[in-house]
Design an enzyme around this catalytic site. Structure first.
Site, PDB file in Angstrom:
ATOM      1  N   ASP A  96      15.314  15.084 -15.754  1.00 29.29           N
ATOM      2  CA  ASP A  96      16.486  15.050 -15.196  1.00 29.29           C
ATOM      3  C   ASP A  96      16.744  13.428 -14.310  1.00 29.29           C
ATOM      4  O   ASP A  96      17.566  13.555 -13.533  1.00 29.29           O
ATOM      5  CB  ASP A  96      16.454  16.067 -13.910  1.00 29.29           C
ATOM      6  CG  ASP A  96      14.974  15.895 -12.986  1.00 29.29           C
ATOM      7  OD1 ASP A  96      14.514  14.706 -13.086  1.00 29.29           O
ATOM      8  OD2 ASP A  96      14.554  16.598 -12.186  1.00 29.29           O
ATOM      9  N   GLU A 118      11.355  19.671 -20.957  1.00 29.37           N
ATOM     10  CA  GLU A 118      11.526  20.221 -19.446  1.00 29.37           C
ATOM     11  C   GLU A 118      12.719  20.752 -19.107  1.00 29.37           C
ATOM     12  O   GLU A 118      13.313  20.417 -18.014  1.00 29.37           O
ATOM     13  CB  GLU A 118      10.901  19.172 -18.732  1.00 29.37           C
ATOM     14  CG  GLU A 118      10.369  19.751 -17.345  1.00 29.37           C
ATOM     15  CD  GLU A 118      10.094  18.724 -16.415  1.00 29.37           C
ATOM     16  OE1 GLU A 118       8.602  18.812 -16.334  1.00 29.37           O
ATOM     17  OE2 GLU A 118      10.514  18.034 -15.646  1.00 29.37           O
ATOM     18  N   GLU A 132      19.332  14.494  -9.549  1.00 28.15           N
ATOM     19  CA  GLU A 132      18.713  15.277 -10.682  1.00 28.15           C
ATOM     20  C   GLU A 132      18.880  16.317 -10.954  1.00 28.15           C
ATOM     21  O   GLU A 132      19.057  16.819 -12.024  1.00 28.15           O
ATOM     22  CB  GLU A 132      16.933  15.291 -10.136  1.00 28.15           C
ATOM     23  CG  GLU A 132      16.254  13.898 -10.361  1.00 28.15           C
ATOM     24  CD  GLU A 132      16.450  13.116  -9.048  1.00 28.15           C
ATOM     25  OE1 GLU A 132      15.952  11.991  -8.878  1.00 28.15           O
ATOM     26  OE2 GLU A 132      17.198  13.501  -8.182  1.00 28.15           O
ATOM     27  N   HIS A 205       9.647  10.019  -2.440  1.00 25.20           N
ATOM     28  CA  HIS A 205      10.513   8.961  -2.850  1.00 25.20           C
ATOM     29  C   HIS A 205      11.979   9.458  -3.008  1.00 25.20           C
ATOM     30  O   HIS A 205      12.946   8.781  -3.365  1.00 25.20           O
ATOM     31  CB  HIS A 205       9.954   8.092  -4.221  1.00 25.20           C
ATOM     32  CG  HIS A 205       9.941   9.193  -5.267  1.00 25.20           C
ATOM     33  ND1 HIS A 205       9.008   9.827  -5.722  1.00 25.20           N
ATOM     34  CD2 HIS A 205      11.119   9.409  -6.280  1.00 25.20           C
ATOM     35  CE1 HIS A 205       9.163  10.346  -6.733  1.00 25.20           C
ATOM     36  NE2 HIS A 205      10.531  10.092  -7.351  1.00 25.20           N
ATOM     37  N   ARG A 207      15.661  10.441  -3.148  1.00 27.66           N
ATOM     38  CA  ARG A 207      16.783   9.898  -2.443  1.00 27.66           C
ATOM     39  C   ARG A 207      17.414  10.669  -1.499  1.00 27.66           C
ATOM     40  O   ARG A 207      17.639  10.287  -0.447  1.00 27.66           O
ATOM     41  CB  ARG A 207      18.055   9.795  -3.537  1.00 27.66           C
ATOM     42  CG  ARG A 207      18.082   8.447  -4.305  1.00 27.66           C
ATOM     43  CD  ARG A 207      19.137   8.321  -5.368  1.00 27.66           C
ATOM     44  NE  ARG A 207      19.149   6.878  -6.198  1.00 27.66           N
ATOM     45  CZ  ARG A 207      18.467   7.185  -7.463  1.00 27.66           C
ATOM     46  NH1 ARG A 207      18.010   8.207  -7.615  1.00 27.66           N
ATOM     47  NH2 ARG A 207      18.350   6.032  -7.961  1.00 27.66           N
ATOM     48  N   HIS A 238       5.757   4.434  -3.553  1.00 24.33           N
ATOM     49  CA  HIS A 238       6.778   4.247  -4.657  1.00 24.33           C
ATOM     50  C   HIS A 238       7.270   2.852  -4.593  1.00 24.33           C
ATOM     51  O   HIS A 238       7.213   2.279  -3.393  1.00 24.33           O
ATOM     52  CB  HIS A 238       8.062   5.240  -4.508  1.00 24.33           C
ATOM     53  CG  HIS A 238       8.731   5.376  -5.569  1.00 24.33           C
ATOM     54  ND1 HIS A 238       9.854   4.441  -5.915  1.00 24.33           N
ATOM     55  CD2 HIS A 238       8.868   6.184  -6.728  1.00 24.33           C
ATOM     56  CE1 HIS A 238      10.445   4.835  -7.011  1.00 24.33           C
ATOM     57  NE2 HIS A 238       9.870   5.817  -7.489  1.00 24.33           N
TER      58      HIS A 238
END
Length: 256
Positions: A96, A118, A132, A205, A207, A238
């Site tokens: 994604d 996936e 995503e 991490h 957004r 990250h």
């Protein structure tokens, strides 16, 4: 000879696609080439080195503080000549990420079939995770072949109207990555530091969690650590500078 182009750009994608690449390269009648976008750079290269994979194409799009606009635009422009040069029979993308979405879109523009590894994960909230959830839904509209990790993911694709004859339940390729990299005699200074204590392994991490949600998360972890002497936390932080800023401000670098 069927030509397959495997495209990815982030560390999570690389972890899950590298075992597949090595398997494809052992199959007769298939030629598998690798294109990395470099959406992540340092983190991506670490995984490629682990699996000893050298990409045939490297778009190297990463730049400091890049936005979704930067990533999407750069991939669309840079991958077009790769697709036109190699002329793959299938383009394989994973999951994604923005790399996955932009590559699928470019393949669609050139009418090249897309295989989605996936496929079928859903929250049904287009803003969570962001971007995503949109990316994986959009790629499912484009993809010809869908490789679902679970029966639930398979059912999500069926509900979307996908052809069941072109969906395969494959399991999660992260397990294949684990099986090919785990070492019985592995040692690490952080594992020694943990000893017999309980461990909190942190990954953070996304957004949508930047700002107050992430601040609250780190504060809660600090509270757990302060109230429990037998608990330790490890956070493989990250590379995103916004994530690192919040982490260092909230955790104050008190715990490894």
């Amino acid at each position: 000879m069927k030509k397959i182009l495997v495209v990815f750009g982030t560390r999570p994608e690389a972890i899950k696609m590298c075992p597949l690449i090595n398997e494809l390269r052992q199959r007769k009648g298939l030629e598998a080439r690798v294109c990395v976008t470099g959406q992540h750079r340092q983190m991506l290269d670490q995984v490629l080195e682990t699996f000893q994979i050298r990409p045939e194409y490297d778009l190297s799009i990463m730049k400091e503080r890049q936005t979704l606009f930067d990533v999407t635009n750069s991939i669309l422009l840079c991958i077009k000549p790769v697709l036109e040069d190699y002329k793959p029979d299938v383009v394989l993308v994973h999951g994604d990420t923005t790399t996955t979405f932009a590559t699928a879109l470019a393949s669609f523009y050139l009418q090249i079939p897309v295989g989605h590894v996936e496929a079928g994960l859903r929250t049904h909230n287009i803003f969570s995770p962001f971007p995503e959830e949109f990316n994986r839904q959009a790629v499912s509209v484009i993809s010809t072949y869908d490789f679902a990790p679970t029966e639930l993911a398979y059912n999500n694709l069926i509900k979307q109207g996908k052809n069941k004859e072109q969906i395969w339940i494959t399991g999660n390729t992260a397990i294949d990555a684990l099986k090919t990299t785990v070492k019985e005699d592995y040692s690490n200074e952080y594992l020694d530091w943990i000893g017999d204590d309980k461990l909190i392994l942190i990954t953070a991490h996304r957004r949508e969690n930047l700002g107050e949600p992430m601040q609250n998360m780190f504060r809660a972890i600090k509270r757990v650590l302060s109230e429990n002497n037998n608990v330790k936390a490890i956070y493989p932080i990250h590379m995103n500078p916004l994530v690192r800023k919040i982490a260092y401000e909230e955790l104050n670098n008190e715990n490894k």
